[in-house]
Motif scaffolding. Structure first.
Motif, PDB file in Angstrom:
ATOM      1  N   GLY A 205       0.798  -1.222   0.000  1.00 15.74           N
ATOM      2  CA  GLY A 205       0.000   0.000   0.000  1.00 15.74           C
ATOM      3  C   GLY A 205       0.827   1.267   0.000  1.00 15.74           C
ATOM      4  N   GLY A 206       0.137   2.376   0.294  1.00 13.76           N
ATOM      5  CA  GLY A 206       0.753   3.688   0.237  1.00 13.76           C
ATOM      6  C   GLY A 206       0.941   4.307   1.603  1.00 13.76           C
ATOM      7  N   PHE A 207       1.588   5.436   1.616  1.00 16.14           N
ATOM      8  CA  PHE A 207       1.983   6.140   2.839  1.00 16.14           C
ATOM      9  C   PHE A 207       0.779   6.409   3.744  1.00 16.14           C
ATOM     10  N   LEU A 208       0.904   5.948   4.989  1.00 16.64           N
ATOM     11  CA  LEU A 208      -0.100   6.122   6.044  1.00 16.64           C
ATOM     12  C   LEU A 208      -1.421   5.410   5.769  1.00 16.64           C
ATOM     13  N   ILE A 209      -1.432   4.511   4.767  1.00 15.04           N
ATOM     14  CA  ILE A 209      -2.640   3.736   4.480  1.00 15.04           C
ATOM     15  C   ILE A 209      -2.396   2.301   4.952  1.00 15.04           C
ATOM     16  N   THR A 210      -3.200   1.835   5.875  1.00 20.40           N
ATOM     17  CA  THR A 210      -2.988   0.513   6.443  1.00 20.40           C
ATOM     18  C   THR A 210      -3.588  -0.566   5.540  1.00 20.40           C
TER      19      THR A 210
END
Length: 236
Positions: free
Chosen positions: A14-19
């Motif tokens: 995934g992407g930054f700060l996305i759990t």
């Protein structure tokens, strides 16, 4: 285009700060429609905050490597498909590489023969040091003899009903921080020109936000998966 079996196992970073739970619909869709084994790399917001430093990249890429090895052992092709959203797509380009990184050599190009990126900031005038390192070591589709690269960008009108208030407020500054141009088209965070990896096969999706914070319909929405997946697999 590399010949890739669409039924081989899939790893999602995934992407930054996305759990990782944000990608459950994507994983389920691929499993149900393609019959592939799909694993999402576990990640917390703390893990992503650490990616400002090399040790944070190393923590997540070590998890990627462990999952790839497991999936490879269960793959009838011996290969794995990689999907990276946002920062995850840039990090997976590093994972493919053969140069040492923070004490590890991953050589992911030997076990992974397709990389799909969704709204990843590949080209940037103001890239972070680690992203710049990726572009220096592995520019464009560096392992194209071994890996099929497919990049997807989103085009989100800030006047559309899909665009969130957050996207309307922050998009211009985000585009400026990446490209120096606040007027570019993009998904509310990453400009189209940045998300389309140089020399890759690619697709631009209309009315598509970077993530749920930027709009209800994003790369992981079922109606968008149904658009980019066939193109990524070479069906369209």
């Amino acid at each position: 285009m590399q010949s890739v079996d669409p039924n081989q196992p899939v790893l999602i970073l995934g992407g930054f700060l996305i759990t990782d739970e944000a990608y459950s619909s994507l994983a389920s869709w691929i499993q149900n429609n393609q019959g592939s084994i799909v694993k999402v790399v576990p990640s917390s917001k703390f893990d992503w905050l650490l990616t400002s430093w090399a040790i944070g990249w190393r923590r997540l890429l070590d998890r990627v490597d462990a999952i790839v090895q497991d999936l490879q052992s269960r793959s009838h092709t011996g290969k794995v498909t990689l999907i990276g959203h946002s920062s995850g797509g840039v990090m997976l380009r590093l994972y493919l590489g053969e140069h040492p990184f923070s004490g590890r050599v991953y050589n992911g190009y030997k076990s992974c023969n397709r990389l799909i990126t969704l709204g990843s900031p590949h080209q940037a005038v103001r890239a972070t040091p680690l992203r710049s390192q990726v572009n220096t070591l592995y520019p464009a589709c560096f392992y194209s003899d071994h890996v099929d690269y497919f990049s997807t960008a989103g085009r989100l009108s800030l006047e559309s009903q899909n665009a969130s208030q957050f996207a309307r407020y922050t998009a211009a500054n985000s585009y400026r921080s990446i490209s120096d141009d606040p007027l570019l088209e993009g998904d509310g965070l990453v400009p189209v020109s940045s998300a389309l990896l140089t020399q890759s096969r690619n697709l631009v999706l209309n009315d598509t936000a970077h993530g749920g914070l930027f709009g209800a319909t994003w790369y992981g929405s079922i109606e968008r998966i149904e658009q980019w997946w066939p193109s990524a697999m070479g069906y369209a």
